[in-house]
Design a protein around this motif. Structure first.
Motif, short mmCIF file in Angstrom:
data_model
loop_
_atom_site.label_atom_id
_atom_site.label_comp_id
_atom_site.label_asym_id
_atom_site.label_seq_id
_atom_site.Cartn_x
_atom_site.Cartn_y
_atom_site.Cartn_z
N THR A 78 0.83 -1.19 0.00
CA THR A 78 0.00 0.00 0.00
C THR A 78 0.87 1.25 0.00
OG1 THR A 78 -0.17 0.04 2.43
CG2 THR A 78 -1.88 -1.15 1.22
N PHE A 79 0.31 2.35 -0.48
CA PHE A 79 0.99 3.65 -0.45
C PHE A 79 -0.09 4.72 -0.37
CE2 PHE A 79 -0.01 2.78 -4.81
CZ PHE A 79 -0.23 4.00 -5.42
N ASP A 80 0.31 5.94 -0.05
CA ASP A 80 -0.65 7.04 0.14
C ASP A 80 -0.51 8.07 -0.96
OD1 ASP A 80 -1.56 5.87 2.40
OD2 ASP A 80 -0.58 7.25 3.82
N VAL A 81 -1.66 8.52 -1.48
CA VAL A 81 -1.70 9.62 -2.44
C VAL A 81 -2.80 10.58 -2.01
CG1 VAL A 81 -2.14 10.30 -4.82
CG2 VAL A 81 -0.85 8.24 -4.35
N ALA A 82 -2.43 11.82 -1.78
CA ALA A 82 -3.39 12.85 -1.37
C ALA A 82 -4.22 12.41 -0.17
CB ALA A 82 -4.29 13.22 -2.55
N GLY A 83 -3.56 11.74 0.76
CA GLY A 83 -4.24 11.34 1.99
C GLY A 83 -5.09 10.09 1.87
N ARG A 84 -5.05 9.43 0.71
CA ARG A 84 -5.85 8.22 0.52
C ARG A 84 -4.94 7.02 0.29
NH1 ARG A 84 -10.72 8.82 -3.55
NH2 ARG A 84 -11.41 7.07 -2.26
N SER A 129 1.72 13.25 1.89
CA SER A 129 0.67 13.01 2.88
C SER A 129 1.10 11.99 3.93
CB SER A 129 -0.62 12.53 2.19
OG SER A 129 -0.40 11.29 1.54
N VAL A 130 2.19 11.25 3.68
CA VAL A 130 2.71 10.31 4.65
C VAL A 130 3.51 11.07 5.70
CG1 VAL A 130 4.26 8.35 5.01
CG2 VAL A 130 2.79 8.43 3.00
N GLU A 131 3.31 10.75 6.96
CA GLU A 131 3.92 11.51 8.04
C GLU A 131 5.44 11.33 8.10
OE1 GLU A 131 2.01 10.49 11.65
OE2 GLU A 131 0.03 11.16 11.01
N SER A 132 5.92 10.13 7.81
CA SER A 132 7.35 9.89 7.94
C SER A 132 7.76 8.69 7.09
CB SER A 132 7.72 9.61 9.40
OG SER A 132 7.16 8.38 9.81
N LYS A 133 9.07 8.51 6.92
CA LYS A 133 9.58 7.36 6.19
C LYS A 133 9.21 6.06 6.91
CE LYS A 133 11.69 9.14 2.64
NZ LYS A 133 11.28 8.79 1.25
N ALA A 134 9.18 6.13 8.24
CA ALA A 134 8.81 4.95 9.02
C ALA A 134 7.37 4.55 8.74
CB ALA A 134 9.00 5.22 10.51
N ASP A 135 6.48 5.56 8.61
CA ASP A 135 5.08 5.28 8.30
C ASP A 135 4.95 4.66 6.91
OD1 ASP A 135 4.02 6.22 10.69
OD2 ASP A 135 3.99 8.29 9.97
N GLU A 136 5.75 5.17 5.98
CA GLU A 136 5.70 4.61 4.63
C GLU A 136 6.20 3.17 4.62
OE1 GLU A 136 6.89 5.69 0.03
OE2 GLU A 136 7.72 6.87 1.66
N ALA A 137 7.24 2.90 5.40
CA ALA A 137 7.79 1.54 5.45
C ALA A 137 6.76 0.55 5.98
CB ALA A 137 9.04 1.52 6.32
N LYS A 138 5.89 1.02 6.87
CA LYS A 138 4.85 0.14 7.42
C LYS A 138 3.86 -0.31 6.33
CE LYS A 138 4.89 2.21 12.04
NZ LYS A 138 4.12 3.02 13.02
N ALA A 139 3.78 0.48 5.26
CA ALA A 139 2.85 0.16 4.19
C ALA A 139 3.35 -0.94 3.27
CB ALA A 139 2.54 1.41 3.35
N ASP A 140 4.64 -1.27 3.38
CA ASP A 140 5.22 -2.30 2.51
C ASP A 140 4.86 -3.69 3.02
OD1 ASP A 140 6.38 -0.52 0.77
OD2 ASP A 140 8.25 -0.40 1.90
#
Length: 298
Positions: A192-198, A243-254
């Protein structure tokens, strides 16, 4: 082909899958569910055809009332529930499910098939497939072929399809041909990933190719693939935006499948553009646009 291989191949698409939409109303990238929202059946079919590189000859869209009626006409159906949970029925009331084989009415089967809050959309797809398979098994029982006309009649205003009444009645009458079929379930590997808060879903490109080829083989459009376990190489094309708060938050989406992640995309490839107004609903259906759906495998 199914009658040659005696195999029924099932595959569910996650509704948040980020794809190119093929519709007269909208041509950008968006969640795959947007195809139906902005172009009805025709756009949904065209979008799936291009995404999977697979022609779709027939379709059937059923609203919730039709789903309930179809199961009640042939049911109850016996569904193998994978876990205990409390879902929600058609009218918003709690519906309890216990793990194991459960006898379900149409309304209860709908509640089971719709549930996604206990896990995710992929598992909801599995539940929908379980209900579909339970319907097939129920149709294999004696004395049900005569109910074909009733089911087709009850669904007259509750479904849209390019199958004729004769086509559907023939399926009922030939139900025994499916009795010894095995069921093969295809699944995507995704993140998953975030685009414009979605939140969006990206199917790993190599997983998309693998499933596409398997579906083509199931349809008789290419030779069968060797039987082997597939694992994505971890290459992905879409990165979350600001829209992702941090790199750590983005990593959680993997979603990890044992491989390291490698970004192979480019800046701006997640731009979604302005969306048109949704096509109005009528009896649970959207009006189809005139998007071409006769697709040739490339």
């Amino acid at each position: 082909m199914p009658h040659k291989t005696k195999t029924m191949t099932l595959c569910s698409l996650l509704r948040d899958t980020f794809v190119k939409i093929h519709s007269q109303q909208y041509h950008g990238y968006q969640r795959i569910e947007s195809a139906y929202t902005y172009g009805g059946d025709a756009a949904a079919i065209a979008t799936v055809e291009h995404y999977l590189n697979l022609p779709i000859d027939y379709y059937l869209t059923v609203n919730w009332d039709g789903f309930i009626r179809a199961i009640d006409d042939i049911g109850p159906v016996e569904v193998n529930v994978d876990r205990d949970f409390i879902g929600q029925d058609y009218w918003g009331k709690p519906e309890k499910f216990k793990a194991g084989l459960q006898s379900m009415s149409g309304a209860r089967a709908l509640a089971y098939a719709r549930e996604r809050h206990i896990d995710n959309d992929q598992h909801r797809g599995f539940r929908q497939q379980a209900v579909f398979y339970a319907m097939v098994k129920r149709l294999n029982q004696e004395g049900l072929s005569s109910k074909g006309a009733k089911v087709v009649g009850d669904l007259k205003d509750q479904m849209r399809t390019n199958l004729t009444n004769h086509d559907m009645l023939t399926l009922f009458k030939s139900r025994k041909t499916f009795k010894r079929y095995r069921v093969k379930r295809l699944t995507f590997q995704w993140r998953t990933f975030d685009v414009a808060g979605r939140s969006m879903v990206e199917v790993y490109p190599d997983s998309r190719v693998q499933v596409s080829r398997q579906l083509q083989a199931a349809a008789g459009l290419r030779p069968d693939l060797p039987s082997q376990t597939f694992t994505t190489n971890g290459h992905y094309r879409y990165a979350s935006d600001e829209s992702v708060e941090s790199k750590a938050d983005e990593a959680k989406a993997d979603t990890h499948y044992g491989q390291s992640h490698v970004y192979v995309g480019h800046a701006g490839n997640t731009t979604i553009g302005k969306l048109p107004a949704a096509v109005p609903l009528k009896n649970g259906f959207r009006v189809s646009d005139r998007t071409e759906t006769m697709y040739t495998v490339h």
